[in-house]
Every structure is written in C-alpha cells, then in structure tokens.
Scaffold this active site. Structure first.
Site, PDB file in Angstrom:
ATOM      1  N   GLU A 231      69.220  31.826  76.565  1.00  0.00           N
ATOM      2  CA  GLU A 231      67.916  31.347  76.194  1.00  0.00           C
ATOM      3  C   GLU A 231      66.808  32.386  75.811  1.00  0.00           C
ATOM      4  O   GLU A 231      67.475  33.569  75.804  1.00  0.00           O
ATOM      5  CB  GLU A 231      67.365  31.030  77.717  1.00  0.00           C
TER       6      GLU A 231
ATOM      7  N   GLU B 185      69.807  35.820  76.671  1.00  0.00           N
ATOM      8  CA  GLU B 185      70.229  35.492  75.492  1.00  0.00           C
ATOM      9  C   GLU B 185      71.598  34.882  75.710  1.00  0.00           C
ATOM     10  O   GLU B 185      72.235  34.301  74.702  1.00  0.00           O
ATOM     11  CB  GLU B 185      70.368  36.534  74.598  1.00  0.00           C
TER      12      GLU B 185
END
Length: 351
Positions: free
Chosen positions: A176, A319
């Site tokens: 994300e 991430e």
C-alpha cells in the site's frame, strides 16, 4: 452492481482442501527429519497444499499489488510527510525505484500499482487505474467515504486480482501507499479489534511522541464524530478507513475466491485483512502473515485476524516489503516438499 459482485465473490470461496493438507502432512512426516522440525516451513507447505489442492503447487508467477490512496485526515497533521508524497511515490513504484521494487526483483515478482483513491490525476502505461474518488474526506469532520464507495474500492481489489489471475499469476502479496493510512488503520483497529486507542496509534512514518499524542486525539475525534458500527465492518471502513485499505481487503477476498495464497504485509495490510476477516471469514485460511511490524499494535492486530508472522525484522515501511521477503520462505517450503529425501528413498532408519 458492486454489492452483487462482492457477495458472489464471497460466496465462491471454498474451504481449503483437507485431503491435500493431510497428504502434505504425511509427506512431511516421511522426510528425513524429526516430525515438525522445520516449523513454519512445514506449516506453509500444509497451507499452500490446502489452498491449491496440490501437494507441490507452481507458485512461481507471483505479484505484489500496491494499492494507493490519499487520506483527508492528513489535514490534521498526523504524518511526518505531506500528502503530495502519495502520487510522487506512485511514480516511484512505476519507475521501479522503491524498496518493494528492489525486493520484488530479487523474488522474481511483478509489482502492480493500483490507483484506487490518489488525490491527483495520474496517467502512466503501467498504472492500473481503478480510482473510486480523489482521496477520502477528513474523518474528523465527516465520514471518510460513502458506504457505496467503500464497496466499490473493495470490488476494485477483487477485479485487480481477477485481472492478474487471468494473466497467469497464482500467488499474491499486499502492499500500500497512502500518507495518513496508519491513522485510518488505527481507527479501524480500535473499533473492529477492540484495541485501546493508546495501543493502536503508533509512530507511523516516524513522528515523535508529541505528535503521536495528537494523533490519538485525532482518532478519538473521528470516532466520536462518525460513531462507526463495530458490528458492521463496511460501515466502519467507510467512516474511518481508507480507499487503499478497502482495495486490499478486496485483494484478499479475491485471492481466496481463486484459491490463491496471499501474503499479508504489515500494519495497514493487516487492517485490510481485519476487514476481510469480518466480511468474509472464509478468506482467512488463504492468508499468510508475513512479518511483525515495528508499528505498535501490529501484534494484537495479527492475533485479531488469526495470523502468525513468519519473520520479525523491525520493519515499518509498508509498500509490501515484508510480504515480498516471505515469497522466499514459500519457495523454501515447496522445495522441501519437492526435493528432500524420504526415509525410504535415502535408506535412513526411522525412530
């Protein structure tokens, strides 16, 4: 339409294949080692067998899905970074320069960035654009989004997995990007995992203790203004969640519906797993916890979902970085199943 898509996807999730899991257990116990001595590697082998129905599935085609969205609550000064970092980092992902890109290359995995709610106009040939809206609203003043927008973002995650599955991918990891998303995740944890706000709110991107106390007050205001229903995960998600969190919940549900393992990254991804576990409990057996984040509250959040982390590396980047590392452990578990000698084949006496 989105409600129907979500419901039919949830209904299509089957229970893991118990016979395949039992066969994996028998095979593991026939290998030249004491039973259970490879610990979590054996658990991974059993789980992937149950998920796929195959003793040694081919999971070499793997993808990291990085959902990106902005948060209106950043107006309250909850992050060490400004909101414009979100679209800037999206371009970094697309250029292959972020940490998750580096680790994904090592793991021979593709990185796919999805714009589900970035507060900017983005265009790039590699970007998957499924924008529901331009960032959430400031949840200290009003709901972060409408209920139908939360469902649309979940559906965007499901459709992204379906697209990648059609291209041959069979294992997924969640990632994300969204400045302010630890604040939204902490609010979700407080409501849906019954976690004290003091424990749910951490340092995020690296704020100091004074800013953390302010962040706690921000979450308290958001909960007081919106009064999310703890018995309704989608209501809670819409009122105090995030678009990328909703998208990741869809990724988790979509992967389960396609009988694919999906590795859950850190704090924000686990908040998405919490949402998925509430609206589709049968999706949890398809999830693998990756790492224990340095973000406080992550351990309790993992326990609320029913996941156990594979590694503990003091990471808190997000991430998908922790999840990508765990592709290697899945590979290791499958190689043990495929290449290790049995007592019989090696001529080794059993106890």
């Amino acid at each position: 339409m989105n409600d129907r898509k979500l419901m039919t996807t949830i209904e299509s999730i089957r229970m893991p294949d118990r016979e395949a899991m039992d066969a994996a257990e028998r095979h593991l116990n026939s290998l030249t080692k004491p039973p259970g001595s490879l610990g979590k590697l054996e658990a991974i082998a059993r789980q992937t067998a149950g998920i796929t129905g195959e003793l040694v599935p081919d999971l070499s085609a793997r993808a990291v899905i990085v959902m990106a969205g902005d948060h209106g609550v950043c107006e309250e000064g909850v992050s060490a970074f400004p909101s414009e970092v979100t679209p800037q980092m999206v371009h970094n992902f697309l250029a292959g320069g972020a940490a998750v890109n580096v680790l994904a290359r090592q793991a021979n995995a593709g990185v796919f960035c999805v714009d589900v709610g970035v507060n900017a106009e983005l265009a790039h040939p590699k970007l998957i654009s499924r924008k529901v809206r331009f960032g959430t609203a400031n949840m200290t003043r009003e709901p972060a989004m409408k209920r139908e927008e939360a469902v649309a973002a979940i559906t965007a995650g499901i459709e992204t997995v379906e697209q990648l599955y059609s291209e041959g991918y069979r294992m997924f990891a969640t990632g994300e990007m969204g400045i302010g998303n630890t604040t939204a995740s902490a609010a979700l944890c407080t409501v849906l995992a019954d976690m004290p706000i003091e424990e749910a709110v951490g340092l995020g991107t690296g704020i100091d203790e004074g800013r953390r106390q302010h962040k706690i007050q921000v979450v308290e205001r958001a909960l007081a203004v919106n009064r999310p229903d703890a018995a309704d995960a989608i209501d809670t998600l819409a009122k105090v969640g995030g678009l990328e969190i909703a998208g990741l919940a869809g990724v988790l549900i979509g992967a389960a519906s396609l009988s694919c393992p999906v590795i859950v990254d850190g704090f924000i991804s686990t908040a998405a797993a919490l949402i998925a576990s509430k609206i589709a409990p049968q999706s949890v057996p398809y999830m693998l916890g990756s790492h224990l984040s340095h973000e406080q509250g992550h351990r309790q959040l993992l326990q609320a979902v029913g996941l156990s982390p594979i590694i503990h590396m003091d990471m808190r980047l997000g991430e998908g970085t922790g999840a990508v590392l765990c592709f290697h452990f899945v590979d290791a578990a499958l190689l043990i199943m495929q290449e290790m000698a049995t007592f019989e084949s090696a001529g080794v006496s059993q106890a």
